[in-house]
Design a protein around this motif. Structure first.
Motif, PDB file in Angstrom:
ATOM      1  N   TYR A   1       0.735  -1.135  -0.113  1.00  0.00           N
ATOM      2  CA  TYR A   1       0.039  -0.136   0.004  1.00  0.00           C
ATOM      3  C   TYR A   1       0.639   1.247   0.171  1.00  0.00           C
ATOM      4  CZ  TYR A   1       0.825   0.287   5.061  1.00  0.00           C
ATOM      5  OH  TYR A   1       1.465   0.266   6.230  1.00  0.00           O
ATOM      6  N   ASP A   2       0.327   2.264  -0.267  1.00  0.00           N
ATOM      7  CA  ASP A   2       0.918   3.746  -0.060  1.00  0.00           C
ATOM      8  C   ASP A   2       0.191   4.753   0.814  1.00  0.00           C
ATOM      9  OD1 ASP A   2      -1.393   4.877  -1.703  1.00  0.00           O
ATOM     10  OD2 ASP A   2      -0.419   4.522  -3.626  1.00  0.00           O
ATOM     11  N   GLU A   3       0.622   5.921   0.690  1.00  0.00           N
ATOM     12  CA  GLU A   3       0.156   6.794   1.445  1.00  0.00           C
ATOM     13  C   GLU A   3      -1.281   7.000   1.534  1.00  0.00           C
ATOM     14  OE1 GLU A   3       0.772   8.889  -2.519  1.00  0.00           O
ATOM     15  OE2 GLU A   3       2.077   7.564  -1.108  1.00  0.00           O
ATOM     16  N   ARG A   4      -2.025   6.421   0.565  1.00  0.00           N
ATOM     17  CA  ARG A   4      -3.594   6.585   0.829  1.00  0.00           C
ATOM     18  C   ARG A   4      -4.128   5.709   1.561  1.00  0.00           C
ATOM     19  NH1 ARG A   4      -4.195   5.930  -5.708  1.00  0.00           N
ATOM     20  NH2 ARG A   4      -2.313   4.614  -5.308  1.00  0.00           N
ATOM     21  N   LEU A   5      -3.667   4.669   2.274  1.00  0.00           N
ATOM     22  CA  LEU A   5      -4.098   3.883   2.957  1.00  0.00           C
ATOM     23  C   LEU A   5      -4.461   4.619   4.527  1.00  0.00           C
ATOM     24  CD1 LEU A   5      -5.337   1.412   4.272  1.00  0.00           C
ATOM     25  CD2 LEU A   5      -3.013   0.294   4.708  1.00  0.00           C
ATOM     26  N   ILE A   6      -3.071   5.354   4.688  1.00  0.00           N
ATOM     27  CA  ILE A   6      -3.223   5.954   6.324  1.00  0.00           C
ATOM     28  C   ILE A   6      -4.348   7.105   6.047  1.00  0.00           C
ATOM     29  CG2 ILE A   6      -1.332   7.923   5.824  1.00  0.00           C
ATOM     30  CD1 ILE A   6      -0.772   7.261   8.869  1.00  0.00           C
ATOM     31  N   ARG A   7      -4.542   7.822   4.866  1.00  0.00           N
ATOM     32  CA  ARG A   7      -5.528   8.775   4.549  1.00  0.00           C
ATOM     33  C   ARG A   7      -6.963   7.998   4.757  1.00  0.00           C
ATOM     34  NH1 ARG A   7      -4.715  13.632   3.025  1.00  0.00           N
ATOM     35  NH2 ARG A   7      -6.899  13.571   1.931  1.00  0.00           N
ATOM     36  N   PHE A   8      -7.244   6.838   4.093  1.00  0.00           N
ATOM     37  CA  PHE A   8      -8.503   6.338   4.483  1.00  0.00           C
ATOM     38  C   PHE A   8      -8.521   6.005   5.951  1.00  0.00           C
ATOM     39  CE2 PHE A   8     -10.353   2.150   5.372  1.00  0.00           C
ATOM     40  CZ  PHE A   8     -11.620   2.342   5.088  1.00  0.00           C
ATOM     41  N   CYS A   9      -7.655   5.562   6.673  1.00  0.00           N
ATOM     42  CA  CYS A   9      -7.837   5.232   8.239  1.00  0.00           C
ATOM     43  C   CYS A   9      -8.210   6.482   8.897  1.00  0.00           C
ATOM     44  CB  CYS A   9      -6.829   4.457   8.756  1.00  0.00           C
ATOM     45  SG  CYS A   9      -6.421   2.718   8.071  1.00  0.00           S
ATOM     46  N   ALA A  10      -7.331   7.526   8.616  1.00  0.00           N
ATOM     47  CA  ALA A  10      -7.607   8.813   9.047  1.00  0.00           C
ATOM     48  C   ALA A  10      -8.961   9.512   8.776  1.00  0.00           C
ATOM     49  CB  ALA A  10      -6.381   9.864   8.668  1.00  0.00           C
ATOM     50  N   GLY A  11      -9.448   9.472   7.709  1.00  0.00           N
ATOM     51  CA  GLY A  11     -10.643   9.875   7.409  1.00  0.00           C
ATOM     52  C   GLY A  11     -11.976   9.260   7.967  1.00  0.00           C
ATOM     53  N   LEU A  12     -11.639   7.936   8.125  1.00  0.00           N
ATOM     54  CA  LEU A  12     -12.595   7.281   8.642  1.00  0.00           C
ATOM     55  C   LEU A  12     -12.671   6.985  10.164  1.00  0.00           C
ATOM     56  CD1 LEU A  12     -14.700   4.834   8.907  1.00  0.00           C
ATOM     57  CD2 LEU A  12     -12.992   2.878   8.658  1.00  0.00           C
ATOM     58  N   SER A  13     -11.481   7.323  10.873  1.00  0.00           N
ATOM     59  CA  SER A  13     -11.450   7.317  12.259  1.00  0.00           C
ATOM     60  C   SER A  13     -12.058   8.822  12.678  1.00  0.00           C
ATOM     61  CB  SER A  13     -10.349   7.119  12.932  1.00  0.00           C
ATOM     62  OG  SER A  13      -9.158   8.019  12.388  1.00  0.00           O
ATOM     63  N   TRP A  14     -11.605   9.877  12.004  1.00  0.00           N
ATOM     64  CA  TRP A  14     -12.025  11.137  12.187  1.00  0.00           C
ATOM     65  C   TRP A  14     -13.492  11.324  12.358  1.00  0.00           C
ATOM     66  CZ3 TRP A  14     -14.884  14.591   9.010  1.00  0.00           C
ATOM     67  CH2 TRP A  14     -14.844  16.104   9.516  1.00  0.00           C
ATOM     68  N   ARG A  15     -14.418  10.809  11.199  1.00  0.00           N
ATOM     69  CA  ARG A  15     -15.647  10.729  10.849  1.00  0.00           C
ATOM     70  C   ARG A  15     -16.357   9.892  12.025  1.00  0.00           C
ATOM     71  NH1 ARG A  15     -14.521   9.059   5.998  1.00  0.00           N
ATOM     72  NH2 ARG A  15     -15.724   7.045   5.934  1.00  0.00           N
ATOM     73  N   VAL A  16     -15.769   8.820  12.511  1.00  0.00           N
ATOM     74  CA  VAL A  16     -16.479   7.922  13.714  1.00  0.00           C
ATOM     75  C   VAL A  16     -16.338   8.861  14.735  1.00  0.00           C
ATOM     76  CG1 VAL A  16     -15.957   6.151  15.122  1.00  0.00           C
ATOM     77  CG2 VAL A  16     -16.009   5.887  12.531  1.00  0.00           C
TER      78      VAL A  16
ATOM     79  N   ILE B   1      -9.861  -1.541  12.655  1.00  0.00           N
ATOM     80  CA  ILE B   1      -8.962  -0.537  12.763  1.00  0.00           C
ATOM     81  C   ILE B   1      -9.056   0.317  13.908  1.00  0.00           C
ATOM     82  CG2 ILE B   1      -8.924   1.927  11.586  1.00  0.00           C
ATOM     83  CD1 ILE B   1     -10.412   0.594   8.789  1.00  0.00           C
ATOM     84  N   ILE B   2      -7.747   0.625  14.412  1.00  0.00           N
ATOM     85  CA  ILE B   2      -7.692   1.200  15.838  1.00  0.00           C
ATOM     86  C   ILE B   2      -7.136   2.645  15.426  1.00  0.00           C
ATOM     87  CG2 ILE B   2      -6.618   1.008  17.868  1.00  0.00           C
ATOM     88  CD1 ILE B   2      -7.336  -1.768  18.085  1.00  0.00           C
ATOM     89  N   ALA B   3      -7.821   3.806  16.194  1.00  0.00           N
ATOM     90  CA  ALA B   3      -6.878   4.752  15.929  1.00  0.00           C
ATOM     91  C   ALA B   3      -6.468   5.367  17.449  1.00  0.00           C
ATOM     92  CB  ALA B   3      -7.673   6.021  15.173  1.00  0.00           C
ATOM     93  N   ASN B   4      -5.235   5.801  17.430  1.00  0.00           N
ATOM     94  CA  ASN B   4      -4.929   6.227  18.816  1.00  0.00           C
ATOM     95  C   ASN B   4      -4.988   7.706  19.165  1.00  0.00           C
ATOM     96  OD1 ASN B   4      -3.207   6.153  21.393  1.00  0.00           O
ATOM     97  ND2 ASN B   4      -1.715   7.251  20.232  1.00  0.00           N
ATOM     98  N   ILE B   5      -5.700   7.908  20.594  1.00  0.00           N
ATOM     99  CA  ILE B   5      -5.708   9.249  20.673  1.00  0.00           C
ATOM    100  C   ILE B   5      -4.631   9.560  21.798  1.00  0.00           C
ATOM    101  CG2 ILE B   5      -7.249  10.769  21.886  1.00  0.00           C
ATOM    102  CD1 ILE B   5      -9.611   9.557  20.713  1.00  0.00           C
ATOM    103  N   ASN B   6      -4.475   8.919  22.786  1.00  0.00           N
ATOM    104  CA  ASN B   6      -3.521   8.749  24.062  1.00  0.00           C
ATOM    105  C   ASN B   6      -3.426   7.598  24.659  1.00  0.00           C
ATOM    106  OD1 ASN B   6      -5.948   9.149  25.316  1.00  0.00           O
ATOM    107  ND2 ASN B   6      -5.399  10.451  26.795  1.00  0.00           N
TER     108      ASN B   6
END
Length: 289
Positions: free
Chosen positions: A90-105, A194-199
């Motif tokens: 994968y390239d940089e678009r995968l982290i953008r996908f995960c970031a966009g999804l976790s932000w919307r959630v 998919i897990i997104a870290n806050i703190n």
């Protein structure tokens, strides 16, 4: 006219899916009945995943491009692979996908379901907004993680629960987890967590699942889940079994049976049946007491 939640400009808002539309289409296409049912409202059958007015067209298109990349490069190839092994670059678009999804959630959970104003959450939202709008080049401590899930795979959860495969393979679930004042965003889509870290202070232990900023590989690894996540999944699977599955009304049960009778071949070819069989196999494989 309303203010777009991402670019904050006054524009006409689109109906935005919190979880990507293509996942709802995939779930419906491969279901036994052709309909969707959510964990929150099992007696309501749907043809689409939940959506709200959130983004302007330009921001919606920006996020949709990243969703298409994930769908075509990772999700569909993973689901359609002819054998158990997998190796997806994968390239940089995968982290953008995960970031966009976790932000919307997170926006949905904290601004539309709950009015939660926490400084760490606000910092996270702002960071991801700037990243998605390409104002900054990285996410720093706000790591994005993705863990592939295997049908029929064994874990401590299989020993206790008879619905693990159905949950991992056939459901969508989102939550903001508070782990002793440390927070992560939890997103469960078919066959991926998919897990997104806050703190979360032990996020470094999850290095195997961390999505790289530029490029990387999704392949079998020793993926790590915090013990708090296992405890959460344990409680979640119990809740679904005891409080959701058992709540489906007689009327809706009859509708499900009627849909299956209309097209029994659909059931036999469905991923719904595959998941049920996998759960049944797992239950037979449990050690006897």
């Amino acid at each position: 006219m309303n203010k777009c939640r991402l670019c904050h400009e006054e524009k006409k808002l689109e109906e935005s899916h919190i979880v990507p539309k293509f996942l709802g289409k995939w779930l419906r296409k491969n279901s036994a009945t052709g309909y969707l049912r959510s964990n929150e409202a099992p007696n309501m059958r749907r043809q689409d995943l939940f959506k709200i007015h959130l983004l302007c067209k330009a921001c919606e298109d920006l996020i949709s491009d990243d969703e298409s990349y994930f769908a075509n490069t990772i999700f569909h190839p993973y689901m359609n692979r002819p054998e158990a092994s997998y190796h997806f670059a994968y390239d940089e678009r995968l982290i953008r996908f995960c970031a966009g999804l976790s932000w919307r959630v997170l926006v949905y959970l904290t601004e539309h379901l709950n009015d939660e104003d926490n400084i760490e959450i606000q910092k996270y939202k702002l960071k991801l907004e700037n990243f998605l709008l390409k104002k900054i080049p990285n996410l720093d401590q706000y790591e994005q993680h993705i863990i592939p899930l295997e049908l029929n795979s064994q874990s401590p959860l299989n020993i206790k629960h008879s619905n693990v495969n159905s949950y991992f393979f056939r459901s969508v679930d989102i939550d903001l987890l508070d782990l002793k004042d440390e927070r992560i965003i939890y997103i469960k889509i078919p066959n991926f967590i998919i897990i997104a870290n806050i703190n979360y202070k032990y996020i470094s232990k999850m290095r195997a699942s961390r999505v790289a900023l530029k490029k990387g590989i999704i392949a079998p690894k020793n993926y790590y889940l915090p013990i708090e996540m296992y405890n959460y999944l344990d409680d979640r699977l119990t809740f679904i079994k005891e409080n959701i599955n058992d709540e489906i009304s007689d009327v809706q049960t009859q509708k499900i049976l009627e849909d299956i009778k209309k097209d029994p071949d659909r059931l036999m070819k469905s991923d719904t049946l595959k998941a049920i069989k996998a759960d049944h196999y797992s239950s037979l494989s449990k050690p006897s007491k």
